[in-house]
Design an enzyme around this catalytic site. Structure first.
Site, PDB file in Angstrom:
ATOM      1  N   LYS A 185       5.684  -7.697  -3.421  1.00  0.00           N
ATOM      2  CA  LYS A 185       4.962  -8.838  -2.829  1.00  0.00           C
ATOM      3  C   LYS A 185       5.679 -10.173  -3.018  1.00  0.00           C
ATOM      4  O   LYS A 185       5.543 -11.066  -2.192  1.00  0.00           O
ATOM      5  CB  LYS A 185       3.546  -8.923  -3.385  1.00  0.00           C
ATOM      6  CG  LYS A 185       2.654  -7.835  -2.803  1.00  0.00           C
ATOM      7  CD  LYS A 185       1.189  -8.154  -2.987  1.00  0.00           C
ATOM      8  CE  LYS A 185       0.338  -7.137  -2.238  1.00  0.00           C
ATOM      9  NZ  LYS A 185       0.388  -5.800  -2.872  1.00  0.00           N
TER      10      LYS A 185
ATOM     11  N   SER B  58       7.094   0.831  -4.142  1.00  0.00           N
ATOM     12  CA  SER B  58       6.692  -0.568  -3.915  1.00  0.00           C
ATOM     13  C   SER B  58       6.324  -1.327  -5.184  1.00  0.00           C
ATOM     14  O   SER B  58       6.444  -2.544  -5.224  1.00  0.00           O
ATOM     15  CB  SER B  58       5.530  -0.617  -2.918  1.00  0.00           C
ATOM     16  OG  SER B  58       4.459   0.209  -3.338  1.00  0.00           O
TER      17      SER B  58
ATOM     18  N   GLU C  27      -6.175 -15.376   0.255  1.00  0.00           N
ATOM     19  CA  GLU C  27      -7.214 -14.506  -0.270  1.00  0.00           C
ATOM     20  C   GLU C  27      -6.518 -13.413  -1.065  1.00  0.00           C
ATOM     21  O   GLU C  27      -5.323 -13.176  -0.908  1.00  0.00           O
ATOM     22  CB  GLU C  27      -8.010 -13.871   0.877  1.00  0.00           C
ATOM     23  CG  GLU C  27      -7.335 -12.683   1.557  1.00  0.00           C
ATOM     24  CD  GLU C  27      -6.136 -13.056   2.408  1.00  0.00           C
ATOM     25  OE1 GLU C  27      -6.012 -14.254   2.757  1.00  0.00           O
ATOM     26  OE2 GLU C  27      -5.321 -12.173   2.697  1.00  0.00           O
TER      27      GLU C  27
HETATM   28  C1  PLP Z   1      -0.179  -4.645  -2.265  1.00  0.00           C
HETATM   29  C2  PLP Z   1       0.583  -3.424  -2.553  1.00  0.00           C
HETATM   30  C3  PLP Z   1       0.806  -2.449  -1.559  1.00  0.00           C
HETATM   31  C4  PLP Z   1       0.219  -2.515  -0.187  1.00  0.00           C
HETATM   32  O1  PLP Z   1       0.670  -3.566   0.612  1.00  0.00           O
HETATM   33  P1  PLP Z   1       1.546  -3.311   1.925  1.00  0.00           P
HETATM   34  O2  PLP Z   1       1.444  -4.617   2.632  1.00  0.00           O
HETATM   35  O3  PLP Z   1       0.932  -2.183   2.672  1.00  0.00           O
HETATM   36  O4  PLP Z   1       2.913  -3.000   1.469  1.00  0.00           O
HETATM   37  C5  PLP Z   1       1.593  -1.339  -1.881  1.00  0.00           C
HETATM   38  N1  PLP Z   1       2.112  -1.194  -3.115  1.00  0.00           N
HETATM   39  C6  PLP Z   1       1.928  -2.112  -4.092  1.00  0.00           C
HETATM   40  C7  PLP Z   1       2.544  -1.861  -5.423  1.00  0.00           C
HETATM   41  C8  PLP Z   1       1.149  -3.251  -3.847  1.00  0.00           C
HETATM   42  O5  PLP Z   1       0.964  -4.145  -4.828  1.00  0.00           O
END
Ligand code: PLP
Length: 405
Positions: free
Chosen positions: A95, A384, A117
């Protein structure tokens, strides 16, 4: 020369095919037009690009590596599994890629404050981090129910200097937080910028957030080539709003030979309310200012959704994902809660990496796919985020397999 996919999408009104656009109240038309204009100028400005490169390298920890998951690969007995390590970003997830860029953009626009938000608090923490670094005020709107549920992230935001504003109407969760943040933004669009947390919302956010996240895919393509001397055969990412998926897909979208899989949460099962598999079970509709695929209830309103991954339980999806699925460029996979938890423990015990539950959905799907493919094939998974935020929940609800104590 043919123009690349990324340069030619979206169109000038923010549409990917029929999906996208900006369905906003008249008072927001000018502020959004200003953001679009500023971004069009800034994205090619050497000063902007240099600043972004600098913070990514010296603050955020980029480039993040790719790791070959040797033990997980042997365990599955098929295709080789590689991980793009977005869990190694400062604050522990992808993020920050778009939050740092959004705040630089706000600064270049002369804004004093960023507003957003947050659902589970992950976007709020990332934005509060970026705002602290660049010296801007930060105001995060969060449903009262989520504030109680995600207390550690609320404390983090406050320690980082952000103001947390409770949304107290309706169900007091994400939708109400969006309403509340928009209301605050409408009151002060001159001094504040709204910073959306995924490839969703009105144009230009789906495009901007994708561009800011595309660093994942561009790095990964080069790194993978260095390791394997070719392109990966398959790329997999989990999809909530879809920003980490669009980020890694961006590096491979013009390479038709690379299969792109977005993995949606099947939660507790197929019945409406038990999952957040929007692309799989949803239909066309407008919410939060854009046209996409959404999960609707009997009245046509956004349906209740559920996933063990609190960052991926969203009843709509980025418009570009709706488009890419429609034209057949991407495929959609499913993963339920139990499979995600199994992958969470497998990756922890076989590779020493505790993944976020959201990311565990992509890992679980990769494990399923790997078993169906030969050993000469490759799979690149976008990891992610890291799972520290999830350990208390997992340990309380799912016993540790092979616990040694
Ligand atoms: C917020 C988050 C997501 C989901 O967000 P996307 O916009 O779909 O990528 C996925 N993995 C993690 C670790 C997150 O914090």
């Amino acid at each position: 020369m043919e123009t690349s996919y990324l340069e030619s999408h979206p169109d000038e009104n923010g549409y990917f095919g029929k999906f996208g656009g900006a369905y906003i109240p008249p008072v927001l038309e000018q502020p959004f037009a200003d953001i679009t204009q500023a971004y069009a100028e800034l994205k090619n400005s050497p000063a902007f690009i240099e600043e972004l490169k600098y913070v990514r390298k010296h603050y955020q920890g980029r480039p993040t590596p790719i790791s070959f998951a040797k033990n997980l690969t042997e365990h599955c007995g098929g295709a080789k599994i590689y991980l793009k390590r977005e869990d190694l970003n400062h604050t522990g997830a992808h993020k920050l890629n778009h939050c740092m860029a959004e705040v630089i953009l706000a600064k270049h626009l002369g804004k004093k404050k960023v507003i957003a938000e947050t659902g589970a608090g992950q976007h709020g923490v990332a934005l509060a981090t970026a705002a602290a670094y660049f010296g801007l005020e930060c105001e995060i709107h969060m449903g009262e129910v989520d504030i109680a549920k995600e207390y550690p992230n609320v404390v983090r935001m406050k320690i980082l200097g952000a103001r947390v504003v409770p949304a107290t109407h309706g169900l007091k969760t994400l939708k109400e937080a969006v309403d509340s943040a928009f209301e605050a933004y409408i009151k002060d669009p001159v001094n504040a910028m709204y910073c959306i947390g995924s490839v969703v919302g009105p144009h230009p956010f789906p495009m901007m957030v994708r561009d800011f996240q595309s660093v994942i895919g561009f790095e990964a393509k080069e790194q993978f080539h260095e390791m394997e001397g070719k392109l990966p055969d398959n790329v997999i990412a989990c999809i909530g709003g879809g920003s980490n998926a669009m980020g890694i897909f961006a590096g491979f979208i013009d390479d038709a030979a690379v299969n792109l899989y977005g993995v949606e949460p099947l939660g507790r099962g197929e019945a409406l309310g038990n999952h957040a598999a929007t692309l799989t079970y949803g239909e066309e509709g407008i919410m939060h200012g854009f046209n996409s695929i959404m999960l609707k209830d009997a009245n046509g309103d956004p349906a209740p959704v559920y996933s063990i991954g609190s960052g991926i339980d969203y009843p709509s999806v980025g418009p570009e994902h709706a488009y890419l699925k429609e034209i057949g460029r991407t495929k959609v996979g499913l993963c339920n809660d139990d499979e995600a938890v199994d992958a969470f423990y497998k990756l922890s015990q076989l590779e020493g990496i505790i993944p976020a539950l959201e990311s565990a959905h992509a890992v679980a799907y990769a494990m399923k796919l790997a078993k169906t493919l030969g050993k000469e094939k490759t799979i690149l998974v976008n990891l992610s985020g890291r799972g520290d935020k999830d350990i208390d929940y997992v340990i309380e609800h799912y016993p540790i397999p092979n616990a040694k104590f």
